[in-house]
Structure formats: C-alpha cells, structure tokens
Scaffold this motif. Sequence first.
Motif, PDB file in Angstrom:
ATOM      1  N   ASN A 189       1.060  -1.267  -0.059  1.00  0.00           N
ATOM      2  CA  ASN A 189      -0.084  -0.083   0.112  1.00  0.00           C
ATOM      3  C   ASN A 189       0.870   1.102  -0.092  1.00  0.00           C
ATOM      4  N   SER A 190       1.970   1.254   0.927  1.00  0.00           N
ATOM      5  CA  SER A 190       2.596   2.508   0.827  1.00  0.00           C
ATOM      6  C   SER A 190       3.150   2.834  -0.296  1.00  0.00           C
ATOM      7  N   ALA A 191       3.919   1.832  -1.400  1.00  0.00           N
ATOM      8  CA  ALA A 191       4.670   1.916  -2.170  1.00  0.00           C
ATOM      9  C   ALA A 191       3.685   2.293  -3.668  1.00  0.00           C
ATOM     10  N   ASP A 192       2.543   1.771  -3.622  1.00  0.00           N
ATOM     11  CA  ASP A 192       1.513   1.734  -4.731  1.00  0.00           C
ATOM     12  C   ASP A 192       0.375   2.927  -4.295  1.00  0.00           C
ATOM     13  N   PHE A 193      -0.040   3.195  -3.372  1.00  0.00           N
ATOM     14  CA  PHE A 193      -1.499   3.929  -3.352  1.00  0.00           C
ATOM     15  C   PHE A 193      -1.469   4.967  -2.012  1.00  0.00           C
ATOM     16  N   ASN A 194      -0.313   5.131  -1.233  1.00  0.00           N
ATOM     17  CA  ASN A 194      -0.138   6.280  -0.304  1.00  0.00           C
ATOM     18  C   ASN A 194       0.860   7.261  -1.237  1.00  0.00           C
ATOM     19  N   ARG A 195       0.482   8.673  -0.596  1.00  0.00           N
ATOM     20  CA  ARG A 195       1.381   9.492  -0.969  1.00  0.00           C
ATOM     21  C   ARG A 195       2.486   9.465   0.003  1.00  0.00           C
ATOM     22  N   GLU A 196       3.800   9.156  -0.191  1.00  0.00           N
ATOM     23  CA  GLU A 196       4.936   9.183   0.544  1.00  0.00           C
ATOM     24  C   GLU A 196       6.158   9.970   0.062  1.00  0.00           C
ATOM     25  N   ALA A 197       6.962  10.522   0.933  1.00  0.00           N
ATOM     26  CA  ALA A 197       8.010  11.420   0.415  1.00  0.00           C
ATOM     27  C   ALA A 197       9.159  11.039   1.220  1.00  0.00           C
ATOM     28  N   GLY A 198      10.303  10.947   0.333  1.00  0.00           N
ATOM     29  CA  GLY A 198      11.853  10.744   0.867  1.00  0.00           C
ATOM     30  C   GLY A 198      12.644  11.210  -0.268  1.00  0.00           C
ATOM     31  N   VAL A 199      13.943  11.065   0.148  1.00  0.00           N
ATOM     32  CA  VAL A 199      15.143  11.360  -0.556  1.00  0.00           C
ATOM     33  C   VAL A 199      16.087  10.281  -0.500  1.00  0.00           C
ATOM     34  N   ILE A 200      16.663  10.062  -1.744  1.00  0.00           N
ATOM     35  CA  ILE A 200      17.841   9.473  -1.623  1.00  0.00           C
ATOM     36  C   ILE A 200      19.298  10.127  -1.439  1.00  0.00           C
ATOM     37  N   VAL A 201      19.891  10.140  -0.672  1.00  0.00           N
ATOM     38  CA  VAL A 201      21.077  10.941  -0.486  1.00  0.00           C
ATOM     39  C   VAL A 201      22.684  10.235  -0.858  1.00  0.00           C
ATOM     40  N   ASP A 202      23.108  10.684  -1.684  1.00  0.00           N
ATOM     41  CA  ASP A 202      24.681   9.933  -2.069  1.00  0.00           C
ATOM     42  C   ASP A 202      25.524  10.919  -1.742  1.00  0.00           C
ATOM     43  N   SER A 203      26.156  10.459  -0.383  1.00  0.00           N
ATOM     44  CA  SER A 203      27.522  11.370   0.156  1.00  0.00           C
ATOM     45  C   SER A 203      28.226  10.260   0.948  1.00  0.00           C
ATOM     46  N   THR A 204      29.271   9.946   1.055  1.00  0.00           N
ATOM     47  CA  THR A 204      30.221   9.312   1.863  1.00  0.00           C
ATOM     48  C   THR A 204      29.840   9.664   3.413  1.00  0.00           C
ATOM     49  N   GLU A 205      29.749  10.875   3.568  1.00  0.00           N
ATOM     50  CA  GLU A 205      29.736  11.468   5.095  1.00  0.00           C
ATOM     51  C   GLU A 205      28.148  11.019   5.614  1.00  0.00           C
ATOM     52  N   ALA A 206      27.177  11.140   4.598  1.00  0.00           N
ATOM     53  CA  ALA A 206      25.801  10.596   5.047  1.00  0.00           C
ATOM     54  C   ALA A 206      25.945   9.430   5.405  1.00  0.00           C
ATOM     55  N   GLY A 207      26.364   8.468   4.385  1.00  0.00           N
ATOM     56  CA  GLY A 207      26.467   6.980   4.506  1.00  0.00           C
ATOM     57  C   GLY A 207      27.210   6.594   6.028  1.00  0.00           C
ATOM     58  N   ARG A 208      28.224   7.183   6.319  1.00  0.00           N
ATOM     59  CA  ARG A 208      28.824   7.050   7.604  1.00  0.00           C
ATOM     60  C   ARG A 208      27.987   7.475   8.900  1.00  0.00           C
ATOM     61  N   TYR A 209      27.201   8.636   8.727  1.00  0.00           N
ATOM     62  CA  TYR A 209      26.611   9.090   9.738  1.00  0.00           C
ATOM     63  C   TYR A 209      25.366   8.012  10.126  1.00  0.00           C
ATOM     64  N   PHE A 210      24.836   7.724   8.977  1.00  0.00           N
ATOM     65  CA  PHE A 210      23.473   6.848   9.340  1.00  0.00           C
ATOM     66  C   PHE A 210      23.934   5.445   9.479  1.00  0.00           C
ATOM     67  N   ALA A 211      25.049   5.146   9.026  1.00  0.00           N
ATOM     68  CA  ALA A 211      25.793   3.621   9.361  1.00  0.00           C
ATOM     69  C   ALA A 211      25.918   3.724  10.875  1.00  0.00           C
ATOM     70  N   GLY A 212      26.748   4.706  11.396  1.00  0.00           N
ATOM     71  CA  GLY A 212      26.958   4.845  12.798  1.00  0.00           C
ATOM     72  C   GLY A 212      25.627   4.453  13.833  1.00  0.00           C
ATOM     73  N   VAL A 213      24.525   5.212  13.445  1.00  0.00           N
ATOM     74  CA  VAL A 213      23.300   4.974  13.970  1.00  0.00           C
ATOM     75  C   VAL A 213      22.762   3.573  13.948  1.00  0.00           C
ATOM     76  N   PHE A 214      22.731   3.037  12.652  1.00  0.00           N
ATOM     77  CA  PHE A 214      22.370   1.773  12.606  1.00  0.00           C
ATOM     78  C   PHE A 214      23.208   0.682  13.235  1.00  0.00           C
ATOM     79  N   SER A 215      24.488   1.014  13.205  1.00  0.00           N
ATOM     80  CA  SER A 215      25.429  -0.096  13.895  1.00  0.00           C
ATOM     81  C   SER A 215      25.008   0.044  15.492  1.00  0.00           C
ATOM     82  N   ALA A 216      24.917   1.160  16.189  1.00  0.00           N
ATOM     83  CA  ALA A 216      24.718   1.183  17.522  1.00  0.00           C
ATOM     84  C   ALA A 216      23.268   0.633  17.815  1.00  0.00           C
TER      85      ALA A 216
END
Length: 553
Positions: free
Chosen positions: A489-516
Amino acid sequence: MRAPIPPFVLLMLMLVLPASGVMITGFCPDTYAMDEPDEFIVLSGNGSLAGISITDGEGSIRFPDGASIAGRAVVARQAEGYLRVHGTLPDYEMMPTHPDVPDMIRSGDLRMANTQDSLNLLEDGVTVQEVAWPGMVAARQGQVHFLEDGAWDPHPRLIGQSDFAPETFENVSLTLFVSPDCSYEVVEAAIHSARYHINANLYEFTHPGIARMLAGALDRGVGLTILLEGGPVGGVPLEERAVARTLSGGGAAVMAMGTVGENHARYRFDHAKYMVIDNESVLLTTENFKESGIPECGRAGNRGWGVWVRDPAVAAYFNGVFRADSMGGDITPMAGGGEMVPADAVCRHPCFAPLTVEGARVTPVLSPETSALVLDLISGAEESIWIEQAYISNSTDGQPNRFLAAAIEAARRGVDVRVLLDSAWFNTADEEDNDEQAAWINALARAESLPLQARCADLEAAGLDKVHTKGVIVDNRSVLVSSMNWNDNSADFNREAGVIVDSTEAGRYFAGVFSADWESSSDAGEEIDVRLICAAAILAIFLAAAVIRRRRS
C-alpha cells in the motif's frame, strides 16, 4: 529525467504508431462519480486530428472539423463532470454540457465499461491502436490507465494523483539528524529560519512544542499552510484538532485530505512528513510530528531519521508536490477543538548530534510515482545493504515484499545484507509480525548460506520507544530517508515522500546510527526451526525460477 526508452521499445512504437503520430496514452473508465460523467480518454501527438476516431464497438467519436493536437488532448464524457473532479476543463467532451468545450461528433454511445471493454483508435477508418481490459490493464475503480515507455500501467495511478518524474540535484548542502537524539533542535532551527512561508505535509501533528514554534513563526509574519491526513489509522486525535485550532486561529491554513462526497481521496493515506521553508530548504523525516517522533532534547522517543536539505531547487521540487497535493475536491479545512496537553516523557542521554554535509547528490522519492527508485537503489548495491524499518509486510500475493526480495537477490550475489526491525508489542504480538519475518530471513540465510542477517531491535538496550524509521544504507554511501513503510500500500497507493542522499559522509553518519541499534540488539531466530529452513529453501527455488523466467522474457 526519466530513463531513455530502450531501442526495442522505440522500434515497437514505430511499428504501431499511426502515421499521424496520435495515440491513446491514457483513459479512466471506472470513476468514483455516480453515472461516471467524468470518465475520459487521453490522446498524445501533434498535428491535425482529421480522420482520427475512437470506438468501443458500440459507439464512436470523431473530432470536429479543424481540430488539432499539440502534445496532449483530454476527451471527457461530460466537461462539467470532469471539471468537478479535476478542477480543469477537458479539451473536448462527448456530451454537450459546457459552452467553452468543443463537442465530439458521436455515432451511437461510446461509454466505457468498468470491468471489460476495449478502445480502438482509427485513422481514416483503419484501426491503428487497440487497448483492451482486463487483458492489457487490470480494472480497478478510480484507476487512471496510462502508457509510459511502451508499457501500460507501470505503477498504479488513481484519479487526482500526481505524476512527478525523477530528478537528481547535485552539490546539495544538508543537515542529517536522528530521533530521539537531536531531531527537535534541527526542526526548531528550520522553523526559526523561515522568513516568508512554510508549507508542511504531515500524516499526524500532535506535538505541542512544534505547534508553539509554528505559532511563533506566525507571530513574526511567516505564512503557514499545513496539509494533514484526514483519516489516519485510529482517527484524527483530539490533540491534532487542538493543534489545528491553535494554528488556524493564528492565521494558518490547516487542511485535511480525505473523501468528500463524490470527491474520493486521491491517496489511501497522505503519509508524507516534510516541511518546505521559504522555497529555500526542505526538512524531511521518517517521523510524525508527535512527541514520541520528535522528542525534546534529552527525552526518549522513536528511532527516526531525517534530513534538512538547504537547496532552492530541491525545495522547489517539493513545493511543486505540495501544491499538487493541497488543491482539489478532497481537500477541506481541518476542524479544530480540544486542548494541547504535553505527554509524559522519559529522560534519555542523546548519543548522536546533527551533522552538516556539503556536496551531496539528492534524489527525491515519491510514492506512488517514483517508489521504484528504491528498487534501483537496492539492486545497485555492490558491498552492503543495511535496512532499518518499523516493519516489513509480505506482498498481497504472499511473496516477500518487493524491496526485501531485491535485498535477498543482492545477498545472493555476495552483498552483506542486514535487516533491523522494530520489536514493540504491536509489531510482534501476532503470528506474522516482525519476529516471524526476522526468523524467516535468518532461516533463508542458513538454507542458502547467504550473507544475510535479521534482528528485532532491543528497545530497552537502545533506549528507544520503538523503531519507526524507514531507512536504507547502501555501500555506506547512499541513504534512503523516507516515510514509506515496506508494504504494498505504501509503495503503490499512499502519498509518501523521501530522498536518496548520495554522500559518503551521510553514509557513515547513518551507518553509525544503524550500527549502534544493531549491536545493542540480539540475533532473531537463533534456534533453528527445521520447518522455517524447509520453507525458506522452497521459496528460494520459487524465486530463482521466477528470476529465470523474467530473464528469458
């Protein structure tokens, strides 16, 4: 920009395209209105429409003398009915209802059937195009069938929904943040930066602290328009009506999206969570504007991810989305009432501070029109895919969620895949919830010896109320931050909004949060269940066969 049309598709179009270049590229046979006066057909092409006619076998229509097309033309059954639903007049109408809209020349009665019918486009009496349903498209009430890159209905599109194309923006500055640690201070800074106007699209808004921030913006002359979901799960809470009453009393326009009479809500849920500030920046998060989603500094709450993108071009893109979503017959003022009452809070020591990065590449992701970008992101992984989700639901046909299936395929080619899910009671109490999903993933990994792991978050160890984020990190350099849950439903019928961020700094930041969060959680499904392994092996064979069939086709 949309991907280029493959050469074989261009060849196919050349073979079927009429000499005039005019084609049927859209139609809606089953609308929400009584007697369907708003059903319509869309033609695309350029030049004269002389000799062009359309028939369903029971009636036919042709264009008046001198008619021409310049790109696109809409033919509605009744212009007045179309106007009531879409807010604009069609180019032509079959039945005379509006003096400003030219009438088609009719023979018989062309009235599209809801579940089984066909349309034939003729040029000088010769059929040059046919579209039939249910054979070529799946019938569904409210669906606008459309032709794109030579294929009908690449994704669902319902009446009133937008059609934004993917765009990518370079050299973008943004601030990264997470809940519960530091989201409140970034939201506060974003609101305080406003000088002229804020547009906010929010699934839910009950946060008295953020309401006070926005009231302060109104006091200093900043305009404010808020669009809310008019029928969230469980209904509109009294606290949200109190926020609406407070802000509308201060001069804000607070609106809700929902079905109003024959004006059907265009999305199943307006589930987005973003603010556009001064057409200069956009703050986007996985969290609703609730005290658990954006807790004040030093208080416990959900795990959520967010970005504050400071780029006029990205802001303009989301402002366009907001304008498209905030106009129409399904938009009404949100009724106010009640009082804002702060919720009780538990203290928590924050671990992560905001991080500002420069030079990032940002690609907006919208459901339903560009949700396939998430598949592209996952399918392009070379080293790792780390997924942190509130939940993952299997598809309606019982197969794995499309995004999870893509991650499993990545694991089969050697990509390290980790899946972290929420473990709150409402996501683990039933027999087909996150704990079973995690156990199934681990059983599949054991059955195929895949670099694939899943865990349910240890909320107490991580100091979280729940995992509510909808995030993906690919190769430690590309990050998806979105409101889109992993269900059909979310992918096909909702209004959803997001972004894909390409950045090694952003990758490291959120990888740190995920790892914790990952390291504080124990493995799920460690006790081997032979039935799960067998089921996983059988499904693996099925998926492999499906992949082979797709490749052969």
